[in-house]
Design an enzyme around this catalytic site. Structure first.
Site, short mmCIF file in Angstrom:
data_model
loop_
_atom_site.label_atom_id
_atom_site.label_comp_id
_atom_site.label_asym_id
_atom_site.label_seq_id
_atom_site.Cartn_x
_atom_site.Cartn_y
_atom_site.Cartn_z
N THR A 1 11.69 -54.18 19.47
CA THR A 1 10.69 -53.52 20.31
C THR A 1 10.29 -52.21 19.63
O THR A 1 9.44 -52.20 18.75
CB THR A 1 11.21 -53.29 21.74
OG1 THR A 1 12.49 -52.65 21.69
CG2 THR A 1 11.34 -54.61 22.48
N GLU B 1 15.47 -44.00 19.06
CA GLU B 1 14.06 -43.62 19.17
C GLU B 1 13.85 -42.16 18.79
O GLU B 1 14.41 -41.25 19.40
CB GLU B 1 13.56 -43.89 20.59
CG GLU B 1 13.41 -45.37 20.87
CD GLU B 1 13.04 -45.69 22.29
OE1 GLU B 1 12.60 -46.82 22.53
OE2 GLU B 1 13.20 -44.83 23.17
N THR C 1 19.94 -50.99 25.98
CA THR C 1 18.92 -52.02 25.81
C THR C 1 19.02 -52.59 24.40
O THR C 1 18.22 -52.33 23.53
CB THR C 1 17.50 -51.52 26.11
OG1 THR C 1 16.61 -52.62 26.00
CG2 THR C 1 17.05 -50.42 25.21
N THR D 1 2.52 -48.15 28.57
CA THR D 1 1.09 -48.33 28.28
C THR D 1 0.81 -48.40 26.79
O THR D 1 -0.31 -48.68 26.40
CB THR D 1 0.27 -47.19 28.89
OG1 THR D 1 0.78 -45.93 28.43
CG2 THR D 1 0.33 -47.24 30.40
N LYS E 1 18.89 -55.96 18.02
CA LYS E 1 17.82 -55.00 18.25
C LYS E 1 18.34 -53.91 19.17
O LYS E 1 19.24 -54.13 20.00
CB LYS E 1 16.57 -55.66 18.83
CG LYS E 1 16.70 -56.23 20.22
CD LYS E 1 16.56 -55.27 21.39
CE LYS E 1 15.29 -54.46 21.30
NZ LYS E 1 15.20 -53.52 22.49
#
Length: 419
Positions: free
Chosen positions: A171, A292, A209, A419, A198
């Site tokens: 992702t 991230e 996650t 989004t 992942k």
């Protein structure tokens, strides 16, 4: 055991490196047009299987399905999609998860109950099921074509299929996470293990996650596999934190199809279990390194603890501290934040005994600061991998956890993830 003492070695092939396993990844357009987003992993014979899952009470629909399908300890395939978590969407989510298993089973010629399902992506949005199922159809066709061709004689093709599968489960990941090892056995022959994973954000102990899939051609019953995987996860995926959030979709699965013809025993069994653990730790470190927005990997090692659980609690607490992570990003040797994070971890220890190190540089001794070179500390904190060590001087147990720094980019990524 250091690298020179390992009984196994790294090889190519990723998740499809073990005999009898095949993999494919395709672009189904689930969220982005040109992204690989459906992966299929397949064993040409029935495999023993084990799974470990998120401890979040809120669980995604495919996770519930996979738990049911694994009750008999058997599986032939894993189907995975990225771009949509298929979580918190009611009855549609249950139907979509089963449809993925059913369609994969139909095209692969196996029972739906032998298909395990995983999803990752945005929570609370209904999956574009037609696109997902068409992706499964295309992936199945590619995979079965490889089986018919006898892809073992075409290593580059096998490696590419495995690599595309690794791409398809990503992702916000910026790097592909895939490994394969081979273990020569004393009884003759070789055991292989392959893996893809992942994970980048929403990572926290008790599995964040992240998805991790491992395959092996060793012959090991599912009950033993479950113990081996559970123990490995405790020292790897459950010792990683990026941002303190725990997701709904996390799982690690291990399939063993026995195609090597080897049931490892004695020293071979010990080495096999170590190899599984090593594989999971490498994947966990890659997840932390790829956090991230992260610019640095943080490794926290705690020694001299009374209990293993105390050592784990402290290591995870430090890795999860936003203040420690921010100090790491700013290259500020604020060791007080490290000791403070240990203090609220819930572990039992005497703070007046604790020594704290940044790499080899001691910054606190017996719970008090010592004179140290700020220039050297800043240099150490500027490395891509930063090691923080605590010696509690309270016992013999130790543990290691992994995390990353907290950067401006993390907020940028997660401010617009939906989004």
């Amino acid at each position: 055991m250091n690298n020179t003492e390992k009984a196994w070695k790294a090889i190519g092939g990723g998740i499809a490196a073990p005999k009898g396993f095949y993999a494919a990844g395709v672009q189904a357009g689930i969220k982005y047009k040109d992204k690989y987003d459906v992966a299929l992993i397949f064993s040409d014979v029935q495999a023993q299987a084990a799974g470990v899952y998120t401890r979040n009470i809120v669980k995604a629909h495919p996770l519930h399905l996979t738990q049911r399908h694994l009750k008999n300890g058997l599986a032939r395939a894993i189907v995975v999609n990225s771009g949509n978590a298929n979580a918190c969407v009611g009855e549609f989510g249950d139907q979509a998860a089963f449809a993925m298993a059913e369609v994969a089973g139909m095209y692969l010629g196996i029972e739906p109950q032998d298909v395990l399902v995983a999803s990752t992506g945005v929570i609370g949005v209904e999956m574009p099921l037609d696109r997902v199922l068409n992706g499964i159809r295309v992936a199945s066709s590619e995979l079965l074509d490889d089986v018919v061709k006898g892809i073992r004689g075409h290593k580059e093709m096998a490696d590419e299929g495995a690599h595309r599968a690794a791409l398809a489960i990503m992702t916000t990941d910026t790097t592909v996470k895939e490994y394969a090892y081979e273990l020569p056995c004393s009884q003759g022959g070789v055991i292989h293990i392959g893996a893809i994973a992942k994970g980048s954000g929403m990572i926290h102990p008790n599995m964040g996650t992240m998805l991790g899939f491992l395959t092996t051609d060793a012959d090991i019953p599912s009950a033993d596999l479950q113990r081996i995987l559970s123990e490995a996860v405790e020292e790897s995926f459950n010792m990683v934190t990026v941002d303190g959030d725990m997701s709904t979709n996390d799982m690690a699965l291990l399939l063993a199809n026995g195609s090597s013809g080897i049931t490892p025993e004695g020293e071979d069994r010990i080495n096999f279990e170590r190899m599984v653990k090593s594989m999971c730790i490498e994947l966990a470190k890659e997840i932390a390194r790829d956090g991230e927005g992260a610019s640095k990997l943080m490794e926290v090692s705690v020694s001299g603890a009374k209990t293993m659980e105390d050592a784990r609690k402290i290591a995870r607490s430090i890795c999860g501290s936003s203040l420690v992570k921010a100090a790491l990003f700013g290259e500020d040797a604020n060791w007080g934040r490290i000791l403070t994070a240990a203090g609220y971890s819930g572990a039992e220890f005497n703070p007046d005994k604790v020594d704290v190190f940044l790499g080899e540089l001691m910054v606190a001794q017996a719970g008090r600061g010592v004179m140290f070179s700020e220039e050297r500390a800043k240099e150490i904190l500027g490395f891509k991998e930063v090691h923080i060590l605590l010696n509690l001087h309270d016992g013999e147990e130790n543990a290691t956890a992994w995390g990353c720094d907290l950067t401006h980019e993390y907020v940028t990524i997660n401010g617009s993830y939906r989004t």
